[in-house]
Design a protein around this motif. Structure first.
Motif, mmCIF file in Angstrom:
data_model
loop_
_atom_site.group_PDB
_atom_site.id
_atom_site.type_symbol
_atom_site.label_atom_id
_atom_site.label_comp_id
_atom_site.label_asym_id
_atom_site.label_seq_id
_atom_site.Cartn_x
_atom_site.Cartn_y
_atom_site.Cartn_z
ATOM 1 N N ARG A 229 0.827 -1.213 0.000
ATOM 2 C CA ARG A 229 0.000 0.000 0.000
ATOM 3 C C ARG A 229 0.869 1.273 0.000
ATOM 4 O O ARG A 229 0.386 2.383 -0.064
ATOM 5 N N ARG A 388 -6.723 -1.081 -2.916
ATOM 6 C CA ARG A 388 -6.378 -0.232 -4.066
ATOM 7 C C ARG A 388 -7.611 0.062 -4.914
ATOM 8 O O ARG A 388 -7.740 1.170 -5.470
ATOM 9 N N PRO A 392 -9.171 4.413 -4.400
ATOM 10 C CA PRO A 392 -8.247 4.864 -5.457
ATOM 11 C C PRO A 392 -7.626 6.226 -5.178
ATOM 12 O O PRO A 392 -6.508 6.504 -5.609
ATOM 13 N N PHE A 395 -3.998 6.534 -3.796
ATOM 14 C CA PHE A 395 -2.845 6.085 -4.585
ATOM 15 C C PHE A 395 -2.473 7.057 -5.698
ATOM 16 O O PHE A 395 -1.722 6.698 -6.587
ATOM 17 N N LEU A 400 4.072 1.693 -6.397
ATOM 18 C CA LEU A 400 3.587 0.488 -5.738
ATOM 19 C C LEU A 400 4.356 0.230 -4.448
ATOM 20 O O LEU A 400 3.778 -0.107 -3.423
#
Length: 403
Positions: A229, A388, A392, A395, A400
């Motif tokens: 994460r 994920r 959203p 991120f 990654l």
């Protein structure tokens, strides 16, 4: 706390403990509370149980009520009472069948004095031993707090920018996992009816106590999810996992020591599917509820704090994460044992190798441990993937793996 104030607290606490113990004797005569190890355990096992779980209680009190990071000015936390209460639940179920789980010198001295007064033939002399063990536990908690909370012993203006070093964070993970695995193991070998509840209480209070030091992952599967994460570097994640597995081994050895002296020493407690269930069934159960725990840890512990909040304290994360352990343990305990944590699997396997019944040795403990750990790590991987998709916004412009 100033020394004169502390001594004043001691006096009134001891007076309260002795008065309440005499009330107990008056209400329930001829019954009386004896301060002693629960047979077949001898005094050294009882004293060690008192020391460990009094240290846990004092350590949680220090971290949740006294640490600067958990209690900045004008934004003190609201979870300290919850964490302290659940530390008592963890210790009560774990040590209750070994030492009585008094965990308080006022209680030990109160019952000891009242018991000796009403029974001069068999006075309860072990209350001094229990008191000494509890005071040693308090001293151990103070030493651990000083090592893990360097910012509390520096200038106040330095607290905001302080970040614990990797060694400190790894020791934090070691300590949290040791408490969790030991609590699980002692509940199991003593036949406790509340294994998931007590284990969840241990996890919850340690997340609240040490979340400000290492984030309180206490699970290699959760650590994997957090690395994926992008909230933990790969290097730090590998160090955390090493500390967590080492803690599992240390706790497993301690569990084996207690098991060898306990009432169920001829019973083998091993890692594996429950009666009537196959390896695949047990593996899927572990995957599902490890996924739940890892996903809740990501959602409650790593997601951005809403701008509308009037506090920077995360008062619910420990309760949410611990409750996942309760849910999983109750739901699939009969299917797989409800370990939900590779470090717990390692601890259970080591404990069964350290001591088991004379006639029924554990069946393939290492291969079962490897299989369970694989399913649980898959649960952590799945949690990171689902997180994920469901979050959203967390991120945007993030790689990654964190650098």
């Amino acid at each position: 706390l100033a020394w004169p104030v502390m001594l004043g607290y001691w006096v009134v606490q001891l007076a309260g403990g002795i008065a309440s113990a005499f009330c107990f004797c008056a209400l329930f005569a001829p019954r009386k509370a004896r301060v002693e190890a629960v047979p077949p355990f001898t005094w050294e096992y009882g004293a060690m149980a008192e020391l460990i779980y009094t240290a846990l209680l004092c350590f949680v009190v220090l971290n949740c009520s006294a640490s600067r990071r958990n209690n900045p000015r004008e934004d003190t936390n609201q979870f300290y009472g919850l964490a302290i209460g659940f530390a008592m639940i963890a210790g009560g179920y774990s040590a209750g069948s070994i030492s009585g789980a008094l965990l308080n010198p006022a209680v030990a001295i109160g019952f000891g004095v009242s018991g000796s007064a009403v029974d001069t033939v068999q006075p309860s002399g072990l209350f001094w031993c229990w008191t000494a063990a509890e005071l040693l536990g308090a001293a151990a908690a103070a030493v651990l707090f000083r090592y893990l909370r360097h910012e509390d012993f520096s200038f106040e203006e330095d607290v905001a920018g302080y970040e614990p070093g990797l060694a400190t964070r790894c020791f934090s993970e070691f300590l949290g996992v040791f408490v969790l695995v030991l609590t699980v193991g002692l509940n199991v070998i003593m036949g406790s009816p509340a294994v998931p509840w007590s284990a969840a209480a241990a996890l919850m209070c340690m997340v609240y106590a040490l979340g400000g030091v290492s984030k309180g992952y206490f699970n290699p599967a959760v650590t994997l999810a957090v690395v994926l994460r992008s909230r933990c570097s790969l290097r730090d994640g590998m160090a955390y996992v090493a500390a967590q597995l080492t803690a599992g081994i240390a706790a497993g050895l301690t569990i084996g020591w207690f098991h060898a002296a306990g009432p169920w020493k001829d019973i083998t407690y091993e890692l594996g599917p429950g009666r009537g269930y196959g390896p695949a069934c047990a593996g899927v159960a572990e995957l599902a509820f490890t996924f739940l725990q890892a996903y809740v840890a990501l959602a409650c512990g790593t997601a951005a704090t809403p701008a509308s909040w009037r506090t920077k304290q995360n008062n619910y994360s420990g309760l949410a994460i611990g409750s996942c352990y309760t849910a999983g343990g109750v739901a699939v305990g009969a299917v797989s044992g409800g370990e939900l944590n590779p470090a717990v699997c390692v601890g259970v396997a080591i404990a069964s190798l350290c001591h088991h019944g004379a006639y029924v040795p554990p069946h393939a403990p290492l291969s079962n441990c490897l299989a369970f750990c694989t399913w649980e790590l898959a649960g952590g991987l799945l949690a990171a993937a689902i997180f994920r998709k469901t979050h959203p916004g967390e991120f945007r412009k993030e790689p990654l793996l964190a650098k």
